[in-house]
Enzyme design. Structure first.
Site, PDB file in Angstrom:
ATOM      1  N   TYR A  18       0.836  -1.204   0.000  1.00  0.00           N
ATOM      2  CA  TYR A  18       0.000   0.000   0.000  1.00  0.00           C
ATOM      3  C   TYR A  18       0.873   1.257   0.000  1.00  0.00           C
ATOM      4  O   TYR A  18       0.646   2.179  -0.778  1.00  0.00           O
ATOM      5  CB  TYR A  18      -0.931  -0.019   1.219  1.00  0.00           C
ATOM      6  CG  TYR A  18      -1.937   1.105   1.220  1.00  0.00           C
ATOM      7  CD1 TYR A  18      -3.165   0.960   0.569  1.00  0.00           C
ATOM      8  CD2 TYR A  18      -1.671   2.307   1.856  1.00  0.00           C
ATOM      9  CE1 TYR A  18      -4.096   1.996   0.567  1.00  0.00           C
ATOM     10  CE2 TYR A  18      -2.592   3.340   1.859  1.00  0.00           C
ATOM     11  CZ  TYR A  18      -3.801   3.171   1.212  1.00  0.00           C
ATOM     12  OH  TYR A  18      -4.714   4.200   1.209  1.00  0.00           O
ATOM     13  N   HIS A  22       1.375   4.090  -3.114  1.00  0.00           N
ATOM     14  CA  HIS A  22       1.133   5.516  -2.893  1.00  0.00           C
ATOM     15  C   HIS A  22       2.406   6.350  -3.059  1.00  0.00           C
ATOM     16  O   HIS A  22       2.332   7.516  -3.416  1.00  0.00           O
ATOM     17  CB  HIS A  22       0.480   5.753  -1.530  1.00  0.00           C
ATOM     18  CG  HIS A  22      -0.991   5.504  -1.563  1.00  0.00           C
ATOM     19  ND1 HIS A  22      -1.519   4.241  -1.509  1.00  0.00           N
ATOM     20  CD2 HIS A  22      -2.029   6.361  -1.668  1.00  0.00           C
ATOM     21  CE1 HIS A  22      -2.836   4.328  -1.582  1.00  0.00           C
ATOM     22  NE2 HIS A  22      -3.178   5.600  -1.689  1.00  0.00           N
ATOM     23  N   TYR A  41      -3.765  16.276   1.868  1.00  0.00           N
ATOM     24  CA  TYR A  41      -4.293  14.915   1.894  1.00  0.00           C
ATOM     25  C   TYR A  41      -3.271  13.996   2.554  1.00  0.00           C
ATOM     26  O   TYR A  41      -2.128  13.920   2.129  1.00  0.00           O
ATOM     27  CB  TYR A  41      -4.562  14.467   0.467  1.00  0.00           C
ATOM     28  CG  TYR A  41      -5.485  13.291   0.282  1.00  0.00           C
ATOM     29  CD1 TYR A  41      -5.859  12.466   1.317  1.00  0.00           C
ATOM     30  CD2 TYR A  41      -5.993  13.003  -0.973  1.00  0.00           C
ATOM     31  CE1 TYR A  41      -6.709  11.398   1.125  1.00  0.00           C
ATOM     32  CE2 TYR A  41      -6.848  11.942  -1.193  1.00  0.00           C
ATOM     33  CZ  TYR A  41      -7.197  11.135  -0.140  1.00  0.00           C
ATOM     34  OH  TYR A  41      -8.038  10.073  -0.342  1.00  0.00           O
ATOM     35  N   TRP A  76      -7.569   3.842 -10.634  1.00  0.00           N
ATOM     36  CA  TRP A  76      -6.864   3.698  -9.355  1.00  0.00           C
ATOM     37  C   TRP A  76      -7.569   2.673  -8.460  1.00  0.00           C
ATOM     38  O   TRP A  76      -6.931   1.828  -7.843  1.00  0.00           O
ATOM     39  CB  TRP A  76      -6.755   5.054  -8.654  1.00  0.00           C
ATOM     40  CG  TRP A  76      -5.967   5.001  -7.379  1.00  0.00           C
ATOM     41  CD1 TRP A  76      -6.476   4.945  -6.106  1.00  0.00           C
ATOM     42  CD2 TRP A  76      -4.542   4.992  -7.241  1.00  0.00           C
ATOM     43  NE1 TRP A  76      -5.450   4.905  -5.189  1.00  0.00           N
ATOM     44  CE2 TRP A  76      -4.261   4.928  -5.865  1.00  0.00           C
ATOM     45  CE3 TRP A  76      -3.497   5.035  -8.146  1.00  0.00           C
ATOM     46  CZ2 TRP A  76      -2.958   4.907  -5.370  1.00  0.00           C
ATOM     47  CZ3 TRP A  76      -2.202   5.005  -7.651  1.00  0.00           C
ATOM     48  CH2 TRP A  76      -1.946   4.950  -6.279  1.00  0.00           C
ATOM     49  N   TRP A  77      -8.887   2.760  -8.395  1.00  0.00           N
ATOM     50  CA  TRP A  77      -9.651   1.798  -7.594  1.00  0.00           C
ATOM     51  C   TRP A  77      -9.396   0.369  -8.066  1.00  0.00           C
ATOM     52  O   TRP A  77      -9.232  -0.543  -7.256  1.00  0.00           O
ATOM     53  CB  TRP A  77     -11.135   2.096  -7.655  1.00  0.00           C
ATOM     54  CG  TRP A  77     -11.571   3.333  -6.929  1.00  0.00           C
ATOM     55  CD1 TRP A  77     -10.858   4.078  -6.034  1.00  0.00           C
ATOM     56  CD2 TRP A  77     -12.839   3.964  -7.050  1.00  0.00           C
ATOM     57  NE1 TRP A  77     -11.612   5.139  -5.597  1.00  0.00           N
ATOM     58  CE2 TRP A  77     -12.829   5.090  -6.197  1.00  0.00           C
ATOM     59  CE3 TRP A  77     -13.980   3.701  -7.802  1.00  0.00           C
ATOM     60  CZ2 TRP A  77     -13.920   5.942  -6.068  1.00  0.00           C
ATOM     61  CZ3 TRP A  77     -15.071   4.545  -7.674  1.00  0.00           C
ATOM     62  CH2 TRP A  77     -15.034   5.644  -6.815  1.00  0.00           C
TER      63      TRP A  77
END
Length: 104
Positions: A18, A22, A41, A76-77
């Site tokens: 993860y 990112h 963010y 992206w999902w």
């Protein structure tokens, strides 16, 4: 500025993956987030529960809600669905949190 907090769930054993994904976030994803008003963010991981806490500041709730309609967000999902809990449309299962305290 609107402050938003959400909780998502990472599958066990995918913490490093993860972070890696990112750290290499696609430039077009960053552009889309900025275009839809995202600022400041951050995503945090609770190692004990594998819960992800996301914090973002947005300019407009209605505009922000349209991010999921963009092709880059859908892509992206799709890219992330194998390492976290997702809905049928591949969007992350996400619980929106209500702000109960803020201090500048």
């Amino acid at each position: 500025m609107i402050r938003k907090g959400t909780v998502m769930k990472l599958f066990n054993g995918f913490e490093k993956e993860y972070e890696l994904r990112h750290s290499k976030i696609w430039p077009e994803m960053v552009q889309m987030l900025h275009k839809y008003g995202a600022k400041n963010y951050s995503i945090f991981l609770d190692k004990e529960s594998n819960n992800l806490f996301a914090y973002v500041e947005i300019e407009n709730e209605e505009r922000w809600n349209k991010t999921g309609e963009t092709e880059i967000c859908k892509k992206w999902w799709e890219y992330m669905k194998d390492i976290m809990e997702t809905n049928k449309d591949n969007s992350p299962v996400s619980i929106e949190l209500r702000e109960v305290f803020h201090l500048d």
